[in-house]
Design an enzyme around this catalytic site. Sequence first.
Site, PDB file in Angstrom:
ATOM      1  N   PRO A  11      56.432  -9.490 166.173  1.00 52.12           N
ATOM      2  CA  PRO A  11      55.299  -9.012 166.752  1.00 52.12           C
ATOM      3  C   PRO A  11      55.605  -7.821 167.438  1.00 52.12           C
ATOM      4  O   PRO A  11      56.709  -7.319 168.066  1.00 52.12           O
ATOM      5  CB  PRO A  11      55.036 -10.232 167.894  1.00 52.12           C
ATOM      6  N   ASN A  12      54.554  -6.879 167.349  1.00 52.63           N
ATOM      7  CA  ASN A  12      54.622  -5.899 168.239  1.00 52.63           C
ATOM      8  C   ASN A  12      55.299  -4.425 167.557  1.00 52.63           C
ATOM      9  O   ASN A  12      55.035  -3.640 168.035  1.00 52.63           O
ATOM     10  CB  ASN A  12      54.615  -5.921 169.767  1.00 52.63           C
ATOM     11  N   ARG A  19      54.367   2.632 171.296  1.00 55.60           N
ATOM     12  CA  ARG A  19      54.598   1.537 172.310  1.00 55.60           C
ATOM     13  C   ARG A  19      56.209   1.664 173.074  1.00 55.60           C
ATOM     14  O   ARG A  19      57.142   2.044 172.407  1.00 55.60           O
ATOM     15  CB  ARG A  19      54.960   0.178 171.357  1.00 55.60           C
ATOM     16  N   TYR A  24      61.774   2.148 173.107  1.00 54.45           N
ATOM     17  CA  TYR A  24      61.953   2.357 171.643  1.00 54.45           C
ATOM     18  C   TYR A  24      61.955   3.468 170.756  1.00 54.45           C
ATOM     19  O   TYR A  24      62.018   3.551 169.857  1.00 54.45           O
ATOM     20  CB  TYR A  24      60.609   1.245 171.058  1.00 54.45           C
ATOM     21  N   ASN A  75      64.372  -8.478 162.755  1.00 57.91           N
ATOM     22  CA  ASN A  75      64.082  -8.013 164.278  1.00 57.91           C
ATOM     23  C   ASN A  75      62.993  -8.964 164.470  1.00 57.91           C
ATOM     24  O   ASN A  75      61.769  -8.725 164.070  1.00 57.91           O
ATOM     25  CB  ASN A  75      63.719  -6.608 164.250  1.00 57.91           C
ATOM     26  N   ALA A  78      59.901 -10.569 170.376  1.00 60.79           N
ATOM     27  CA  ALA A  78      60.005 -11.271 171.420  1.00 60.79           C
ATOM     28  C   ALA A  78      60.307 -12.739 171.081  1.00 60.79           C
ATOM     29  O   ALA A  78      61.190 -13.607 171.825  1.00 60.79           O
ATOM     30  CB  ALA A  78      58.732 -11.260 172.228  1.00 60.79           C
ATOM     31  N   HIS A  81      63.919 -14.331 171.598  1.00 60.35           N
ATOM     32  CA  HIS A  81      64.251 -14.986 172.903  1.00 60.35           C
ATOM     33  C   HIS A  81      64.006 -16.541 172.993  1.00 60.35           C
ATOM     34  O   HIS A  81      64.613 -17.281 173.963  1.00 60.35           O
ATOM     35  CB  HIS A  81      63.803 -14.349 174.041  1.00 60.35           C
ATOM     36  N   ASP A  88      65.758 -22.547 163.393  1.00 56.08           N
ATOM     37  CA  ASP A  88      65.830 -23.575 162.391  1.00 56.08           C
ATOM     38  C   ASP A  88      65.672 -22.934 161.047  1.00 56.08           C
ATOM     39  O   ASP A  88      66.465 -23.549 160.063  1.00 56.08           O
ATOM     40  CB  ASP A  88      64.920 -24.758 162.877  1.00 56.08           C
ATOM     41  N   GLU A  99      70.718 -10.062 162.559  1.00 57.49           N
ATOM     42  CA  GLU A  99      69.828  -9.771 163.632  1.00 57.49           C
ATOM     43  C   GLU A  99      69.947  -8.482 164.165  1.00 57.49           C
ATOM     44  O   GLU A  99      70.697  -7.826 164.395  1.00 57.49           O
ATOM     45  CB  GLU A  99      70.134 -10.600 164.998  1.00 57.49           C
ATOM     46  N   HIS A 101      67.866  -5.027 166.689  1.00 55.77           N
ATOM     47  CA  HIS A 101      67.095  -4.809 167.763  1.00 55.77           C
ATOM     48  C   HIS A 101      67.273  -3.213 167.981  1.00 55.77           C
ATOM     49  O   HIS A 101      68.246  -2.778 168.055  1.00 55.77           O
ATOM     50  CB  HIS A 101      67.276  -5.511 169.186  1.00 55.77           C
ATOM     51  N   SER A 103      66.441  -1.792 170.969  1.00 52.89           N
ATOM     52  CA  SER A 103      66.778  -1.505 172.128  1.00 52.89           C
ATOM     53  C   SER A 103      68.182  -2.471 172.397  1.00 52.89           C
ATOM     54  O   SER A 103      68.175  -3.562 171.584  1.00 52.89           O
ATOM     55  CB  SER A 103      65.752  -2.160 173.327  1.00 52.89           C
ATOM     56  N   ARG A 108      68.663  -4.959 179.485  1.00 54.16           N
ATOM     57  CA  ARG A 108      67.277  -4.895 179.932  1.00 54.16           C
ATOM     58  C   ARG A 108      67.045  -6.226 180.875  1.00 54.16           C
ATOM     59  O   ARG A 108      67.998  -6.558 181.565  1.00 54.16           O
ATOM     60  CB  ARG A 108      66.385  -4.882 178.758  1.00 54.16           C
ATOM     61  N   ARG A 112      65.706 -11.276 178.269  1.00 54.56           N
ATOM     62  CA  ARG A 112      65.918 -10.576 176.781  1.00 54.56           C
ATOM     63  C   ARG A 112      67.427 -10.790 176.482  1.00 54.56           C
ATOM     64  O   ARG A 112      67.856 -10.576 175.396  1.00 54.56           O
ATOM     65  CB  ARG A 112      65.516  -9.165 176.660  1.00 54.56           C
TER      66      ARG A 112
HETATM   67  C1  DQA Z   1      63.142  -5.804 170.460  1.00 56.87           C
HETATM   68  C2  DQA Z   1      63.727  -6.237 171.890  1.00 56.87           C
HETATM   69  C3  DQA Z   1      62.698  -7.554 172.238  1.00 56.87           C
HETATM   70  O1  DQA Z   1      63.128  -7.930 173.435  1.00 56.87           O
HETATM   71  C4  DQA Z   1      61.334  -7.098 172.393  1.00 56.87           C
HETATM   72  O2  DQA Z   1      60.476  -8.264 172.572  1.00 56.87           O
HETATM   73  C5  DQA Z   1      60.852  -6.498 171.117  1.00 56.87           C
HETATM   74  C6  DQA Z   1      61.703  -5.562 170.458  1.00 56.87           C
HETATM   75  C7  DQA Z   1      63.866  -4.444 169.905  1.00 56.87           C
HETATM   76  O3  DQA Z   1      63.845  -4.200 168.795  1.00 56.87           O
HETATM   77  O4  DQA Z   1      64.381  -3.815 170.808  1.00 56.87           O
HETATM   78  O5  DQA Z   1      59.600  -6.638 170.751  1.00 56.87           O
HETATM   79  O6  DQA Z   1      63.242  -6.969 169.380  1.00 56.87           O
END
Ligand code: DQA
Length: 143
Positions: A11-12, A19, A24, A75, A78, A81, A88, A99, A101, A103, A108, A112
């Site tokens: 998401p996002n 954003r 980011y 990635n 959110a 977390h 699962d 995994e 990210h 950031s 942070r 997170r």
């Molecule tokens: C993220 C870090 C997450 O905490 C956040 O919710 C994101 C982006 C990152 O790529 O740094 O959406 O996964």
Amino acid sequence: MSKKILVINGPNLNLLGTREKDVYGTVTLGEIASMMNKEASGLGMDLDFIQTNHEGEIIDRIHSARGVYAVLIINAGAYTHYSIAIRDALKAVEIPAIEVHLSNIHAREEFRSKSVIAPVCCGQISGFGADSYLLALKAAVNL
Ligand code: DQA
């Protein structure tokens, strides 16, 4: 074993570039996809790159990855977390997962720093902006 890699973005992440640029950066998800495709073809790997804002769709994509992809790069945004369901699913399919990210999630907000998917992934790359994805690709080659 196939050399296909699935990159899953949660998401996002479709909003990258506009954003929270201080966190980011200004690179868009499309640009990350292009960078990865270029790097992957140099490494002799085939890449599929997806983004969804829906938890269930991430889970469906993980399930259908079985027998198709050699490695998953994820990635989960959110969901990282708190989504035990994604954790699962990753555990269930037994495909090596990395995994990523943009950031540094450990530098942070406190909430997170916990990743519920980390224990079912081979490793975590966090804090290098778009390069986190390229580093994950390098790691994927040897999995
Ligand atoms: C993220 C870090 C997450 O905490 C956040 O919710 C994101 C982006 C990152 O790529 O740094 O959406 O996964």
